[in-house]
Design an enzyme around this catalytic site. Structure first.
Site, PDB file in Angstrom:
ATOM      1  N   CYS A  91       4.349  -1.401  -5.141  1.00  0.00           N
ATOM      2  CA  CYS A  91       3.846  -0.077  -5.506  1.00  0.00           C
ATOM      3  C   CYS A  91       4.950   0.976  -5.595  1.00  0.00           C
ATOM      4  CB  CYS A  91       2.776   0.380  -4.517  1.00  0.00           C
ATOM      5  SG  CYS A  91       1.291  -0.633  -4.538  1.00  0.00           S
ATOM      6  N   HIS A 345      -3.932   5.142  -9.272  1.00  0.00           N
ATOM      7  CA  HIS A 345      -2.709   4.491  -8.795  1.00  0.00           C
ATOM      8  C   HIS A 345      -2.283   3.396  -9.776  1.00  0.00           C
ATOM      9  CE1 HIS A 345       0.273   2.590  -6.422  1.00  0.00           C
ATOM     10  NE2 HIS A 345      -0.485   1.922  -5.570  1.00  0.00           N
ATOM     11  N   CYS A 375       3.646   3.486   0.603  1.00  0.00           N
ATOM     12  CA  CYS A 375       3.582   2.129   1.148  1.00  0.00           C
ATOM     13  C   CYS A 375       3.647   1.111   0.019  1.00  0.00           C
ATOM     14  CB  CYS A 375       2.306   1.945   1.959  1.00  0.00           C
ATOM     15  SG  CYS A 375       0.784   2.248   1.049  1.00  0.00           S
TER      16      CYS A 375
END
Length: 389
Positions: A91, A345, A375
């Site tokens: 990510c 996201h 994260c």
């Protein structure tokens, strides 16, 4: 002493990563090319000056595979002489791209770089690059973690249990994200960073009108009987409302030395001040934002109280709330225009998206220091501090 400054940062509006999402019909190459083109056009630079393009992508398969950043740079009209590469830190891929770009500029390897990211989750589903992998990790990894790791949703539930976070707290945070994003959209605060595409002019996932009562009716998103037996401490508090949205989008950040910016007559948005990357327990997976934040503050010689605005990726509500408990962060400074729970996201794009939102918010609010952290799968996190100029 060489420095690295951000002179422009743009992103697409974020679309729902579903077949009926506004960006579903946009090929991933074209989706990334749109931000790459916009960041050059808005800065006014000659793209031939770009020494490299570093793009972040998570699911590198199909149209997002085989160094998609190179194809996107060419699709954006960059000269064939401009190279490009693609990186994967899950990510945090495009935040890592920003780190690599800035570090290259500071080291003297580059003068001008574009760091970017893309993810078309509706077209290239998360995990599709792992299809056919019966054994992903091999023998030695399995010996180190004989009980096995868990999916991110279970890790988020473990965090909620470990930090004593209730369903109400998680839902309240989610509602706040949507409320802030809706207000920012209404007030035009995203306008300077957005490059509309395919008829989409604002972020598609923002919802208004929800209440704690309506969210309370949602079922747990990650309940699994086997996991419930293995982890009896889990209360199954997370729903679709308190998790980030599956999304499509891209973002791009133009980075160069302050000297080159002055030569080109460009006013930097911010200086890239300090960088850190940290690892933590891969079972909990999403907690490395805590040591990454401490690490980058120490490197910067700053306290959290010195930071004016913070962007931390809202992968799940408990990630942000646990991080805030441990660091003592003032939540009024965090994701002031909403976060991934409301905006979405798009994995590989999110690092550059957060940075784009952060530097524009710092300018709009007159803040000096901004912190970004997120994260990442595997128990990783990047953290970056920028200083508005």
């Amino acid at each position: 002493m060489r420095d690295a400054v951000i002179v422009e940062a743009v992103r697409t509006p974020i679309g729902r990563g579903k077949p009926n999402g506004a960006l579903h019909d946009v090929h991933a190459v074209d989706l990334l090319a749109h931000s790459l083109r916009a960041v050059v056009e808005r800065s006014g630079i000659d793209p031939a000056l770009i020494d490299d393009v570093i793009g972040g992508v998570v699911t590198q398969v199909g149209e997002q595979g085989a160094n998609v950043t190179r194809r996107a740079a060419l699709a954006a009209g960059y000269p064939e002489s401009v190279p490009a590469t693609t990186v994967d830190r899950q990510c945090g891929s495009s935040q890592q791209a920003i780190h690599f770009a800035a570090q290259g500029v500071i080291a003297g390897a580059y003068d001008v770089v574009v760091a970017a990211g893309v993810e078309s989750m509706g077209r290239i589903p998360m995990g599709s690059n792992l299809i056919g992998s019966e054994d992903l990790s091999g023998v030695a990894f399995a010996e180190r973690y004989p009980d096995g790791l868990v999916p991110q949703g279970i890790s988020a539930e473990l965090i909620a249990a470990e930090w004593g976070l209730t369903r109400t707290q998680l839902d309240e945070f989610a509602l706040g994200s949507h409320d802030k994003a809706a207000l920012a959209t209404k007030n035009g605060l995203f306008a300077p960073e957005l490059a509309p595409i395919n008829g989409l002019e604002t972020d598609e996932g923002i919802r208004v009108g929800s209440t704690l009562e309506t969210l309370a009716e949602l079922r747990p998103a990650y309940y699994d009987p086997a996991m419930a037996e293995r982890f009896p401490q889990i209360g199954w508090e997370i729903t679709a409302a308190s998790a980030s949205q599956v999304s499509d989008g891209s973002a791009a950040v133009l980075i160069m030395t302050g000297e080159r910016a002055a030569q080109l007559g460009l006013r930097p948005l911010a200086r890239l001040h300090s960088f850190a990357v940290a690892g933590d327990d891969p079972l909990m997976m999403l907690t490395a934002v805590i040591p990454a934040t401490r690490k980058v503050l120490q490197r910067a010689g700053l306290q959290l109280s010195d930071i004016d605005l913070i962007e931390i990726n809202e992968a799940f509500s408990p990630v942000v709330l646990a991080w805030a408990q441990d660091t003592g962060a003032d939540l009024s400074k965090v994701n002031v225009n909403g976060g991934a729970i409301a905006l979405g996201h798009p994995l590989g794009a999110s690092g550059a998206r957060l940075m784009t939102t952060l530097v524009h918010a710092l300018r709009e609010r007159g803040g000096r220091y901004g912190l970004q952290t997120m994260c990442e799968a595997g128990g990783l996190a990047n953290a970056t501090i920028v200083e508005r100029l």
